[in-house]
Design an enzyme around this catalytic site. Structure first.
Site, mmCIF file in Angstrom:
data_model
loop_
_atom_site.group_PDB
_atom_site.id
_atom_site.type_symbol
_atom_site.label_atom_id
_atom_site.label_comp_id
_atom_site.label_asym_id
_atom_site.label_seq_id
_atom_site.Cartn_x
_atom_site.Cartn_y
_atom_site.Cartn_z
ATOM 1 N N ASP A 100 0.835 -1.216 0.000
ATOM 2 C CA ASP A 100 0.000 0.000 0.000
ATOM 3 C C ASP A 100 0.865 1.260 0.000
ATOM 4 O O ASP A 100 1.961 1.270 0.555
ATOM 5 C CB ASP A 100 -0.909 -0.031 1.241
ATOM 6 C CG ASP A 100 -2.118 0.875 1.075
ATOM 7 O OD1 ASP A 100 -2.373 1.364 -0.052
ATOM 8 O OD2 ASP A 100 -2.804 1.110 2.087
ATOM 9 N N ASN A 114 -11.057 -2.610 -5.635
ATOM 10 C CA ASN A 114 -10.291 -1.623 -6.406
ATOM 11 C C ASN A 114 -10.938 -1.265 -7.748
ATOM 12 O O ASN A 114 -10.537 -0.296 -8.394
ATOM 13 C CB ASN A 114 -8.843 -2.088 -6.630
ATOM 14 C CG ASN A 114 -7.987 -2.017 -5.380
ATOM 15 O OD1 ASN A 114 -7.099 -2.828 -5.170
ATOM 16 N ND2 ASN A 114 -8.223 -1.022 -4.522
HETATM 17 C C1 IPE Z 1 -5.498 -2.835 -0.455
HETATM 18 O O1 IPE Z 1 -5.177 -1.505 -0.512
HETATM 19 C C2 IPE Z 1 -5.402 -3.447 -1.832
HETATM 20 C C3 IPE Z 1 -4.055 -3.559 -2.384
HETATM 21 C C4 IPE Z 1 -2.940 -3.244 -1.778
HETATM 22 C C5 IPE Z 1 -3.981 -4.094 -3.718
HETATM 23 P P1 IPE Z 1 -6.262 -0.347 -0.675
HETATM 24 O O2 IPE Z 1 -5.490 0.919 -0.753
HETATM 25 O O3 IPE Z 1 -7.184 -0.646 -1.799
HETATM 26 O O4 IPE Z 1 -7.084 -0.450 0.686
HETATM 27 P P2 IPE Z 1 -8.001 0.607 1.443
HETATM 28 O O5 IPE Z 1 -9.047 1.059 0.451
HETATM 29 O O6 IPE Z 1 -7.120 1.742 1.848
HETATM 30 O O7 IPE Z 1 -8.555 -0.127 2.617
HETATM 31 C C1 IPE Z 2 -1.523 0.237 -3.383
HETATM 32 O O1 IPE Z 2 -1.327 1.609 -3.433
HETATM 33 C C2 IPE Z 2 -1.698 -0.366 -4.740
HETATM 34 C C3 IPE Z 2 -3.076 -0.761 -5.065
HETATM 35 C C4 IPE Z 2 -4.099 -0.692 -4.276
HETATM 36 C C5 IPE Z 2 -3.296 -1.273 -6.391
HETATM 37 P P1 IPE Z 2 -2.529 2.618 -3.445
HETATM 38 O O2 IPE Z 2 -2.890 2.910 -4.875
HETATM 39 O O3 IPE Z 2 -3.648 2.141 -2.606
HETATM 40 O O4 IPE Z 2 -1.848 3.891 -2.807
HETATM 41 P P2 IPE Z 2 -2.502 4.915 -1.779
HETATM 42 O O5 IPE Z 2 -3.087 4.126 -0.650
HETATM 43 O O6 IPE Z 2 -3.556 5.665 -2.544
HETATM 44 O O7 IPE Z 2 -1.353 5.776 -1.356
HETATM 45 MG MG MG Z 3 -4.107 2.348 -0.647
#
Ligand code: IPE
Ligand code: IPE
Ligand code: MG
Length: 253
Positions: A25, A73
């Site tokens: 993340d 997502n």
């Molecule tokens: C979890 O991260 C999914 C992945 C790392 C692929 P998110 O960024 O989607 O999770 P939330 O929405 O902050 O809980």
């Molecule tokens: C994790 O990074 C990757 C995926 C969820 C695909 P994020 O895209 O969630 O990054 P933040 O949480 O917005 O920084």
């Molecule tokens: Mg995230």
């Protein structure tokens, strides 16, 4: 004592985790901090993933499960979803043969239904090509949700029952054997980067007795050192599985 709970002979195997899951993340925040589009964060995230995979076997890790794209997502803007799909295409194109040569078995966890058809085909090919490798297991959760996986596991059981197979009643073992992670050793450690402290529908069943480590580092900055730090934190934990005594940090298998 069953094979999965037997205490290892002293000094016979490393105390570190066999199976580590990573919630990668913070890509978006990494990009934002630099005034870059989110896509750049995801691209750098792939580089971090490559570094991390390379470092895992030296830490005694046998299996990595990484969260690439959750069923939730899809709620992101179409352009970002399409960037993430594009990264799967380029990652498999650039790395599959090398992973295969290195003895890595690749498995993709998650529903195939709903994915672009070329991605589903790429996944099938990558799994088939590496199916007999046994040096390391890399599981990529893509279009994955833990609740959906438990539902699918139960549905599989029902389908077999309806087809007249002698599957018997639903037990923990039966359900677990139907989960997407059934080929992996028991989950020892879940790591989440970026400072967030939640599971976001990742490996809910498998997490039952996993240790949790939260690291403030944003995923694109991750690599061998951060992974070693997470493993070191795991090494300081006492796992009791509901009993009164510390069980071995790592179970035999
Ligand atoms: C979890 O991260 C999914 C992945 C790392 C692929 P998110 O960024 O989607 O999770 P939330 O929405 O902050 O809980
Ligand atoms: C994790 O990074 C990757 C995926 C969820 C695909 P994020 O895209 O969630 O990054 P933040 O949480 O917005 O920084
Ligand atoms: Mg995230």
């Amino acid at each position: 004592m069953t094979a999965t709970t037997a205490a290892p002979l002293a000094g016979s195997r490393p105390a570190g985790p066999r199976h580590v899951a990573l919630i990668m993340d913070g890509n978006g925040r990494w990009a934002k901090q630099r005034g870059l589009p989110r896509a750049m964060g995801h691209r750098e995230g792939v580089q971090a993933l490559k570094r991390t995979i390379q470092a895992a076997p030296d830490l005694g890790i046998e299996c990595l499960t990484v969260f690439g794209f959750s069923t939730e997502n899809w709620a992101r803007p179409e352009e970002e979803v399409s960037d993430l799909m594009g990264l799967v295409r380029s990652y498999v194109a650039s790395d599959l043969n090398r992973l295969d040569r290195e003895g890595v078995r690749l498995r993709i966890l998650g529903r195939r239904r709903g994915l672009p058809s070329d991605i589903a085909a790429i996944i099938e090919r990558a799994e088939a090509q590496t199916a007999n490798n046994d040096r390391f297991l890399l599981q990529v959760a893509f279009n994955y949700g833990a609740r959906a996986d438990v539902v699918d596991a139960a549905q599989k059981h029902i389908d077999r029952l309806m087809a007249g197979e002698p599957v018997g009643p639903i037990t923990e073992e039966a359900l677990q054997g139907n989960l997407a992670t059934s080929a992996a050793p028991p989950l020892d450690l879940i790591v989440r980067t970026s400072g967030e402290q939640r599971l976001s529908n990742f490996l809910l069943w498998e997490a039952a007795y996993a240790e949790l480590v939260f690291q403030d580092i944003l995923w694109p900055d991750y690599g061998p050192q951060a992974l070693a730090e997470a493993v070191a934190q795991f090494g300081g934990r006492e796992r009791r599985y509901g009993g009164l005594q510390a069980a071995p940090a790592r179970v035999a298998g």
